[in-house]
Design an enzyme around this catalytic site. Structure first.
Site, PDB file in Angstrom:
ATOM      1  N   CYS A  10       6.384  -6.851   7.447  1.00  9.80           N
ATOM      2  CA  CYS A  10       7.499  -6.317   8.239  1.00  9.80           C
ATOM      3  C   CYS A  10       7.917  -7.364   9.270  1.00  9.80           C
ATOM      4  CB  CYS A  10       7.078  -5.031   8.956  1.00  9.80           C
ATOM      5  SG  CYS A  10       8.431  -4.265   9.887  1.00  9.80           S
ATOM      6  N   GLU A  23       0.821  -1.207   0.000  1.00  6.90           N
ATOM      7  CA  GLU A  23       0.000   0.000   0.000  1.00  6.90           C
ATOM      8  C   GLU A  23       0.853   1.255   0.000  1.00  6.90           C
ATOM      9  OE1 GLU A  23      -3.949  -1.742   2.173  1.00  6.90           O
ATOM     10  OE2 GLU A  23      -2.436  -0.817   3.397  1.00  6.90           O
TER      11      GLU A  23
HETATM   12 FE1  SF4 Z   1       4.970  -1.679  11.895  1.00  4.78          FE
HETATM   13 FE2  SF4 Z   1       6.963  -1.882  13.653  1.00  4.78          FE
HETATM   14 FE3  SF4 Z   1       7.301  -2.697  11.148  1.00  4.78          FE
HETATM   15 FE4  SF4 Z   1       7.152  -0.072  11.681  1.00  4.78          FE
HETATM   16  S1  SF4 Z   1       8.740  -1.499  12.369  1.00  4.78           S
HETATM   17  S2  SF4 Z   1       6.082  -1.208  10.034  1.00  4.78           S
HETATM   18  S3  SF4 Z   1       5.634  -0.085  13.329  1.00  4.78           S
HETATM   19  S4  SF4 Z   1       5.912  -3.598  12.639  1.00  4.78           S
END
Ligand code: SF4
Ligand code: SAH
Length: 348
Positions: A113, A93
C-alpha cells in the site's frame, strides 16, 4: 479459427463483468458461463449448451487462470488466513472471518500500500502494484474452493469487506469491476449492502463513489478527529484533509437502513482519551454513522500499544452520550497475524 493466442494475449474471463461478456459472446452464453463459474463454482470449461461459435471464441480469446492458495493458517477461533500467490509470484492475503456459521471475507486490493499509515503492517511494505480485477475476484473463488473442500456444509460467505492489504480507492477501476462481478444476479449475486469498502480517505476515489459504486457500504478510517494526530497516523490526511473528506462523504446518498461506518483505531495514550472521544462525538453527531472501535493490533516492530479494555469501554460510553451506535470490534485471528493491520506478505 485464427491461430490460438498465447496465454498472456488472452483476456482473463474473471476480469469481465456480465455486460462485457454478453457483448463478447451472447446473452445466453454469458449466462451459462456466469452460472457455471460463479454460481455453481465449477472451474472447468466443459460447457453444455454453448454454441460452437461461442466455444471457439472462448477458446481463442479467454484464459481461466486463477491465483493459487500458497499457505493456509487456521486460527483457534476459526479465522482462516490465506496467503495467495499471483501469477507474477507476488503474494497477498485474504482472511475468512467467522460469525455464527457464516463468514465475512476480507479482500486485498493491492500488493502492499502506498499510504504508509504509521500503525499498519501493510503500510511498511510500500506499494508494489495494483491487483487486477481477476486477482480480486480470484480471492473469493479461492476461499470458496477451500471452504467446500475443508469445511463442507459451512461455506457461506455472506459479506465481502475490502479491508485487507491496500487502499481500495487507490485501485478504483479494478475494485469497481470486481464489485460489478460480485453483484451480478447471473453469478455470485451478492447484495450491494453486503459489500463494504474501507478507505483511509482517498479523496479522488470518494469523489467517484456516488456515480460509479452507489449502494456499496462505505467505511472511513477516521482514527482521530484532530488533524495533527490524523496527519501523524494517516499521512494522506495532509493532502486530503478530513474536513474535505467528510464533505464528500456527506453527499453520498444512502439507502434506508444504510449508514457510513467510521473506524476508530484505539492506540494507548495517543488517541484514547475522553477528549478524543468527545471531539469524535461532536464531529459525527447527527450523521448517519456507526462507529467501529478497533483496539490496535500489534505486529513485529510496531511501537504503539493496545489500550486496556476499560479505557476502550469508557471511550464507547462517551460516544453513547452522543447517540452514535458504537461497537467494540472483537479481535479475531490475531494469533495468526490475520487481524486488521497485521497483514504483510513480504518474506520474513
Ligand atoms: Fe494500511 Fe493505511 Fe494502506 Fe489502509 S491505507 S492498508 S491502513 S497503509
Ligand atoms: N486501506 C483501507 C483498508 C485496509 S485497512 C483503510 O485504511 O481503510 C483496514 C482497516 O484496518 C482500517 O480501518 C485500518 O485503519 C485498520 N488497521 C490497520 N492497521 C491496524 C492495526 N495495526 N490494528 C488495528 N487495525 C488496523
Amino acid at each position: 479459427m485464427g491461430p490460438v493466442k498465447e496465454g498472456f494475449l488472452k483476456k482473463s474471463f474473471y476480469s469481465l463483468d456480465f455486460k462485457q461478456l454478453e457483448k463478447e459472446l451472447s446473452p445466453t452464453a454469458a449466462s451459462i458461463l456466469f452460472n457455471r463459474h460463479y454460481k455453481k463454482r465449477i472451474q472447468d470449461q466443459n460447457y453444455e449448451d454453448v454454441s460452437k461459435e461461442s466455444l471457439a471464441y472462448i477458446q481463442e480469446n479467454f484464459c481461466f487462470n486463477l491465483p493459487i492458495i500458497d499457505t493456509v493458517i487456521e486460527s483457534e477461533d476459526r479465522t482462516v488466513k490465506f496467503l495467495i500467490k499471483l501469477s507474477d509470484g507476488s503474494k497477498i492475503e485474504s482472511v475468512l472471518i467467522p460469525f455464527q456459521n457464516k463468514y465475512s471475507l476480507c479482500l486485498s486490493s493491492q500488493v502492499g500500500c502506498a499510504m504508509n499509515c504509521s500503525f499498519c503492517f501493510t503500510g511498511t511494505q510500500g506499494l508494489k502494484r495494483n491487483l487486477k480485477t481477476e486477482e480480486i475476484v480470484g480471492q473469493l473463488l479461492c476461499a470458496h474452493a477451500w471452504l467446500s473442500e475443508n469445511r463442507p456444509g459451512d461455506e457461506r460467505i455472506l459479506n465481502l469487506v475490502f479491508m485487507g492489504q491496500g487502499e481500495p480507492l487507490h485501485n478504483f477501476d479494478a475494485v469497481k469491476s470486481a464489485c460489478d462481478i460480485f453483484l451480478s444476479k447471473h453469478g455470485t449475486s451478492i447484495g450491494q449492502q453486503k459489500i463494504t469498502i474501507s478507505t483511509s480517505g482517498y479523496l479522488p476515489g470518494l469523489k467517484r463513489w456516488s456515480e460509479e459504486i452507489p449502494g456499496v457500504n462505505l467505511a472511513l478510517s477516521l482514527h482521530s478527529p484532530f488533524s495533527q494526530k490524523r496527519d501523524e497516523l494517516i499521512p494522506i490526511n495532509k493532502k486530503y484533509p478530513l474536513e474535505e473528506v467528510l464533505e464528500v462523504i456527506d453527499e453520498i446518498p444512502l439507502s434506508r437502513k444504510q449508514f457510513v461506518t467510521y473506524e476508530y483505531l484505539l492506540i494507548k495514550d495517543f488517541n484514547d482519551s475522553e477528549e478524543d472521544a468527545r471531539k469524535t462525538g461532536e464531529l459525527l453527531k447527527g450523521k448517519t454513522a456507526y462507529i467501529n472501535l478497533i483496539p490496535f493490533n500489534p505486529f513485529p516492530g510496531s511501537e504503539y500499544e493496545r489500550p486496556e479494555l476499560k479505557i476502550t469501554e469508557r471511550f464507547k460510553e462517551v460516544l453513547d452520550e452522543y447517540k452514535i451506535p458504537t461497537l467494540i470490534r472483537v479481535v479475531k485471528g490475531d494469533d495468526v497475524l490475520a487481524a486488521c493491520g497485521q497483514l504483510n506478505s513480504e518474506p520474513s
